[in-house]
Design a protein around this motif. Structure first.
Motif, PDB file in Angstrom:
ATOM      1  N   LEU A 150       0.840  -1.190   0.000  1.00 43.10           N
ATOM      2  CA  LEU A 150       0.000   0.000   0.000  1.00 43.10           C
ATOM      3  C   LEU A 150       0.877   1.243   0.000  1.00 43.10           C
ATOM      4  O   LEU A 150       2.000   1.226   0.513  1.00 43.10           O
ATOM      5  CB  LEU A 150      -0.886   0.020   1.251  1.00 43.10           C
ATOM      6  CG  LEU A 150      -1.892  -1.118   1.362  1.00 43.10           C
ATOM      7  CD1 LEU A 150      -2.458  -1.192   2.770  1.00 43.10           C
ATOM      8  CD2 LEU A 150      -3.011  -0.926   0.355  1.00 43.10           C
ATOM      9  N   GLU A 151       0.345   2.310  -0.561  1.00 37.85           N
ATOM     10  CA  GLU A 151       1.049   3.583  -0.578  1.00 37.85           C
ATOM     11  C   GLU A 151       0.166   4.656   0.028  1.00 37.85           C
ATOM     12  O   GLU A 151      -1.060   4.577  -0.039  1.00 37.85           O
ATOM     13  CB  GLU A 151       1.399   3.974  -2.016  1.00 37.85           C
ATOM     14  CG  GLU A 151       2.336   3.011  -2.699  1.00 37.85           C
ATOM     15  CD  GLU A 151       2.631   3.399  -4.145  1.00 37.85           C
ATOM     16  OE1 GLU A 151       2.034   4.394  -4.639  1.00 37.85           O
ATOM     17  OE2 GLU A 151       3.436   2.716  -4.771  1.00 37.85           O
ATOM     18  N   ALA A 152       0.816   5.655   0.611  1.00 37.09           N
ATOM     19  CA  ALA A 152       0.075   6.790   1.166  1.00 37.09           C
ATOM     20  C   ALA A 152       1.033   7.938   1.410  1.00 37.09           C
ATOM     21  O   ALA A 152       2.238   7.741   1.576  1.00 37.09           O
ATOM     22  CB  ALA A 152      -0.610   6.403   2.469  1.00 37.09           C
ATOM     23  N   THR A 153       0.472   9.123   1.433  1.00 43.76           N
ATOM     24  CA  THR A 153       1.197  10.298   1.897  1.00 43.76           C
ATOM     25  C   THR A 153       0.625  10.621   3.266  1.00 43.76           C
ATOM     26  O   THR A 153      -0.566  10.903   3.394  1.00 43.76           O
ATOM     27  CB  THR A 153       1.007  11.489   0.934  1.00 43.76           C
ATOM     28  OG1 THR A 153       1.450  11.104  -0.368  1.00 43.76           O
ATOM     29  CG2 THR A 153       1.795  12.696   1.418  1.00 43.76           C
ATOM     30  N   ALA A 154       1.478  10.554   4.269  1.00 41.07           N
ATOM     31  CA  ALA A 154       1.038  10.772   5.652  1.00 41.07           C
ATOM     32  C   ALA A 154       0.770  12.250   5.917  1.00 41.07           C
ATOM     33  O   ALA A 154       1.076  13.113   5.092  1.00 41.07           O
ATOM     34  CB  ALA A 154       2.095  10.243   6.614  1.00 41.07           C
ATOM     35  N   HIS A 155       0.246  12.513   7.089  1.00 39.65           N
ATOM     36  CA  HIS A 155      -0.125  13.881   7.491  1.00 39.65           C
ATOM     37  C   HIS A 155       1.040  14.860   7.417  1.00 39.65           C
ATOM     38  O   HIS A 155       0.848  16.041   7.193  1.00 39.65           O
ATOM     39  CB  HIS A 155      -0.683  13.869   8.920  1.00 39.65           C
ATOM     40  CG  HIS A 155       0.382  13.823   9.962  1.00 39.65           C
ATOM     41  ND1 HIS A 155       1.093  12.672  10.256  1.00 39.65           N
ATOM     42  CD2 HIS A 155       0.888  14.801  10.746  1.00 39.65           C
ATOM     43  CE1 HIS A 155       1.975  12.946  11.183  1.00 39.65           C
ATOM     44  NE2 HIS A 155       1.871  14.230  11.512  1.00 39.65           N
ATOM     45  N   ASP A 156       2.266  14.352   7.593  1.00 41.29           N
ATOM     46  CA  ASP A 156       3.455  15.207   7.623  1.00 41.29           C
ATOM     47  C   ASP A 156       4.196  15.245   6.288  1.00 41.29           C
ATOM     48  O   ASP A 156       5.298  15.754   6.196  1.00 41.29           O
ATOM     49  CB  ASP A 156       4.397  14.744   8.736  1.00 41.29           C
ATOM     50  CG  ASP A 156       4.871  13.305   8.555  1.00 41.29           C
ATOM     51  OD1 ASP A 156       4.468  12.633   7.572  1.00 41.29           O
ATOM     52  OD2 ASP A 156       5.645  12.839   9.412  1.00 41.29           O
ATOM     53  N   GLY A 157       3.581  14.667   5.244  1.00 43.04           N
ATOM     54  CA  GLY A 157       4.194  14.647   3.921  1.00 43.04           C
ATOM     55  C   GLY A 157       5.062  13.433   3.656  1.00 43.04           C
ATOM     56  O   GLY A 157       5.568  13.260   2.545  1.00 43.04           O
ATOM     57  N   THR A 158       5.249  12.575   4.643  1.00 42.38           N
ATOM     58  CA  THR A 158       6.041  11.362   4.466  1.00 42.38           C
ATOM     59  C   THR A 158       5.365  10.459   3.442  1.00 42.38           C
ATOM     60  O   THR A 158       4.187  10.149   3.563  1.00 42.38           O
ATOM     61  CB  THR A 158       6.181  10.588   5.796  1.00 42.38           C
ATOM     62  OG1 THR A 158       6.787  11.425   6.766  1.00 42.38           O
ATOM     63  CG2 THR A 158       7.001   9.318   5.620  1.00 42.38           C
ATOM     64  N   GLU A 159       6.125  10.059   2.410  1.00 42.00           N
ATOM     65  CA  GLU A 159       5.625   9.112   1.410  1.00 42.00           C
ATOM     66  C   GLU A 159       5.919   7.710   1.924  1.00 42.00           C
ATOM     67  O   GLU A 159       7.073   7.379   2.207  1.00 42.00           O
ATOM     68  CB  GLU A 159       6.317   9.333   0.063  1.00 42.00           C
ATOM     69  CG  GLU A 159       6.036  10.680  -0.566  1.00 42.00           C
ATOM     70  CD  GLU A 159       4.597  10.836  -1.035  1.00 42.00           C
ATOM     71  OE1 GLU A 159       3.956   9.822  -1.380  1.00 42.00           O
ATOM     72  OE2 GLU A 159       4.115  11.990  -1.051  1.00 42.00           O
ATOM     73  N   LEU A 160       4.891   6.896   2.062  1.00 46.26           N
ATOM     74  CA  LEU A 160       5.027   5.545   2.587  1.00 46.26           C
ATOM     75  C   LEU A 160       4.648   4.528   1.530  1.00 46.26           C
ATOM     76  O   LEU A 160       3.626   4.678   0.854  1.00 46.26           O
ATOM     77  CB  LEU A 160       4.115   5.350   3.801  1.00 46.26           C
ATOM     78  CG  LEU A 160       4.393   6.240   4.999  1.00 46.26           C
ATOM     79  CD1 LEU A 160       3.237   6.178   5.981  1.00 46.26           C
ATOM     80  CD2 LEU A 160       5.683   5.820   5.671  1.00 46.26           C
ATOM     81  N   THR A 161       5.466   3.487   1.403  1.00 44.14           N
ATOM     82  CA  THR A 161       5.155   2.359   0.542  1.00 44.14           C
ATOM     83  C   THR A 161       5.461   1.095   1.327  1.00 44.14           C
ATOM     84  O   THR A 161       6.639   0.777   1.553  1.00 44.14           O
ATOM     85  CB  THR A 161       5.991   2.389  -0.756  1.00 44.14           C
ATOM     86  OG1 THR A 161       5.767   3.633  -1.424  1.00 44.14           O
ATOM     87  CG2 THR A 161       5.599   1.236  -1.678  1.00 44.14           C
ATOM     88  N   LEU A 162       4.410   0.413   1.782  1.00 46.67           N
ATOM     89  CA  LEU A 162       4.637  -0.837   2.514  1.00 46.67           C
ATOM     90  C   LEU A 162       5.243  -1.848   1.556  1.00 46.67           C
ATOM     91  O   LEU A 162       4.817  -1.975   0.419  1.00 46.67           O
ATOM     92  CB  LEU A 162       3.328  -1.371   3.091  1.00 46.67           C
ATOM     93  CG  LEU A 162       2.732  -0.593   4.252  1.00 46.67           C
ATOM     94  CD1 LEU A 162       1.501  -1.321   4.788  1.00 46.67           C
ATOM     95  CD2 LEU A 162       3.729  -0.396   5.372  1.00 46.67           C
TER      96      LEU A 162
END
Length: 184
Positions: free
Chosen positions: A50-62
């Motif tokens: 999964l991918e997401a942009t967190a509240h603080d702008g962190t780009e996450l890709t599990l």
């Protein structure tokens, strides 16, 4: 009287079936995951990519984190239990950093709510806005009234689920997960 008894029989039969079947079977309200499974992901399986942009702008890709991670689902920002849990992670954040373990909070609220919550309580880790419930569904997390149940997943550096923590105690959970992560 017969009219009242007739609808009760099918409902009673469904209740008895639900009680007789294992919870992991997917019957009786378990979350249907996109991978075809039901209920919470189990230890030993690969976490969803999964991918997401967190509240603080962190780009996450599990699946591409290359470090152990805690993905914890919580119902709502700034409620007593959720605040207690987030602050417990915050309070030992330096130990998580030293251990090289990432923490990712996930709820169905939007990033604005997450930003306010993180600012108010000085939350140092990313909070994912799962407004479309994609993350919760992929992990098999139940939703009640649009809010995710409180459950956490410990992932190893390869993105495999190592531990699942349903129904956690928000006050002690952060330490419990860190202790388990130290064994990886």
């Amino acid at each position: 009287m017969r009219r009242l008894a007739t609808p009760l029989v099918p409902r009673l039969a469904v209740l008895l079936l639900c009680l007789a079947m294992p919870v992991a079977s997917g019957a009786c309200g378990e979350t249907q995951r996109p991978d075809g499974g039901t209920g919470l992901l189990e230890a030993g399986v690969q976490a969803p990519k999964l991918e997401a942009t967190a509240h603080d702008g962190t780009e996450l890709t599990l699946g591409s984190l290359a470090k152990p991670a805690v993905v914890y689902f919580y119902p709502a920002d700034d409620t007593p239990g959720c605040t207690k849990e987030a602050c417990a992670f915050r309070d030992i954040w330096s130990e998580y950093e030293a251990a090289g373990v990432m923490v990712i909070g996930v709820s169905t609220q939007d990033n604005e709510s997450h930003r306010e919550f993180a600012e108010k309580h000085e939350i140092p880790f990313p909070l994912v806005a799962d407004t479309d419930k994609r993350w919760a569904t992929a992990f098999g997390v139940k939703l009640r009234g649009g809010y995710a149940a409180r459950v956490s997943f410990l992932l190893d550096r390869d993105g495999k689920v190592v531990e699942v923590y349903p129904g956690v105690d928000p006050g002690v959970h952060a330490r419990e997960v860190l202790d388990d992560a130290a064994k990886l």
